[in-house]
Design an enzyme around this catalytic site. Sequence first.
Site: not given
Length: 645
Positions: A115, A392
């Site tokens: 690159e 309950s």
Amino acid sequence: MSTNALPNKQIKKSNSEPSPVFEFVQSVSKVTAGTVLGITMLTSSLVAGGLVGLAISFRNLPDVRVLKNYTPSETTHIYDIKGRPLASLHDEANREVIPLNQISPDLKRAVLAIEDSNFYNHYGIYPIGIMRAFVANLEQGKTVEGGSTVTMQLVKNLFLSPTAKLSRKVAEAVLAIRMEQILEKNEILELYLNQIYWGHNLYGVETAAKSYFNKSSKDLTLAEAALMAGMIPAPEQYSPFINYQKSKQRQATVLARMRELNWITAEEEAEALKQPLLVGKVTSFSQSKLPYITNAVIQELTERFGKDAVLKGGMRIQTTIDMNFQRMAETTVSEWHEILYYRGLYRSWDKGQLALVAVDPRTHFVKAMVGGADFKTSQYNRAIQARRQPGSAFKPFVYYTAFASGKFSPYSIVMDTRVSYRDGSNERYSPRNYGGGYSGAVSIRKALQSSLNIPAVKIGQSVGLNKVIEVCRILGIKSPMEPVISLPLGSVDLTPLEMAGAYATFANNGWHSDTTFIVQVTDTSGNVLLDNTPKPKLVLNQWAVASLNSVLVGVIERGTATRAKMSRQAAGKTGTTSSERDVWFVGYTPQLATAVWVGNDDYRPLNYGATGGTTVAPIWRDFMNQAMSGMRKEYFPPAYKFEKP
């Protein structure tokens, strides 16, 4: 960012390498006179346009100084309590940022070779390279070579659009020069390698290396590094997942360039070319291993930090969940869902559901959380999103309040006889026991063990329903509540997580921490963003809690929940709402509190006969026996050890 020099083979210009000027002259000499004339004219235009562009650019271009504090968006990772990965979260960029000195030297050399081999010698732009690329592209009539430096590519990725226009190239050059003035070379290379796209939604070297080769980028071989570097111009086209042959061809190109630069030897090139590559698999779209947990984590952190921080901030999230423990809970819920369906409990397969939450009373860490029978068919998390009436199972909050008042004990007598009240709308309300009938004078212990309704309502009226609600708030319950007469019978909508967390405080004899499924959150640098280290506070009267625990042990040993009986001491309470719409069992040992809920999503009643004691207590016992296997037996402290209020 690291500013260490490249380790091992230092990138430097070879003595045998032709000078850039010689290369340029040699390239130009191969072009026809007409082409040279054209180049000259175009070059003049380029320079003229560049000067105009530069003047405009200096006024309108982004300020590259922001890069001094720039951090690329990064993938967030979620782990279980032992550090095992559960999920990865990211926006469009799946990225893990790492410093330059933790990247393979071979990869750094390979990328620069193909690159920008003059990266350490130029100041952001490399004019000879630009002209060489220009000539090559002109000869071929298409783009065959790029002239951008690594700095220019980074500038384009960070600040500019990909549109191939002359003005953009000029802007690239200006910003590249600026960038080189404020950042060191190694800082630029580090940013580039962490920013670059490597295909398949993989950004940065670390994420790409783990996906392509099942290893960290610091461990890449020369062969692997060359293959990855070759992918940069067209990652999907050169991906080994798509075309392995093309990947190998590009690898050969990179290796040849490295040898040409004398950065590797011919022997190293040959060895890398013949090395077989262990190709991994695409990991950027991996599914969560424990989706009920990870979705809950994401929801909580998004509310706290915002969506962008969670998806792009690179958080490291440690949950309270042990993966094996959670799997055990999921298997238990799935198997019992099938059992209950074939027993005819549900009206339909898809509507009938279970939820389970287990909390460690000593830390209030959620150890398991299952929001339904099958996450694949329903992502709704009933453990934290569904508010259902506990029936309950709410009564222990009422009786604790009574004990804490100092006016009642487990042996206090209450009359289980007919009673009527006027509610807020002046309507008459007459509570009834499950199954009808009255027991006359009973102790509170007997009333709770038998789950009598009328005594619970009378006690609620005696101690004050606002006091009961206050206790619920102390225990961490946040759901809306109103002091209606029927509140002691569970006429309020609560989540399984709230129930498990509240009962966990009973299990810990009044010591309370905030219930959570997140231990800690850090950023990528290890800075702590959220710390849920338990900070227990004594919030309940210990004599009252010990008295309640004693009564709830009796619920399992000789009350409505004998099917929950284990080979160790445990306490708990059944819950069954009218018409069997919701059935519960919430129980605990000193080491673990677990809430289990069963019902239909559409609120239709379960088939007749479903109760917390017969239907849900066995599910609870099955899970608890597995969860507590190998743990030593512990006992709740007796009430006589504490002072009565």
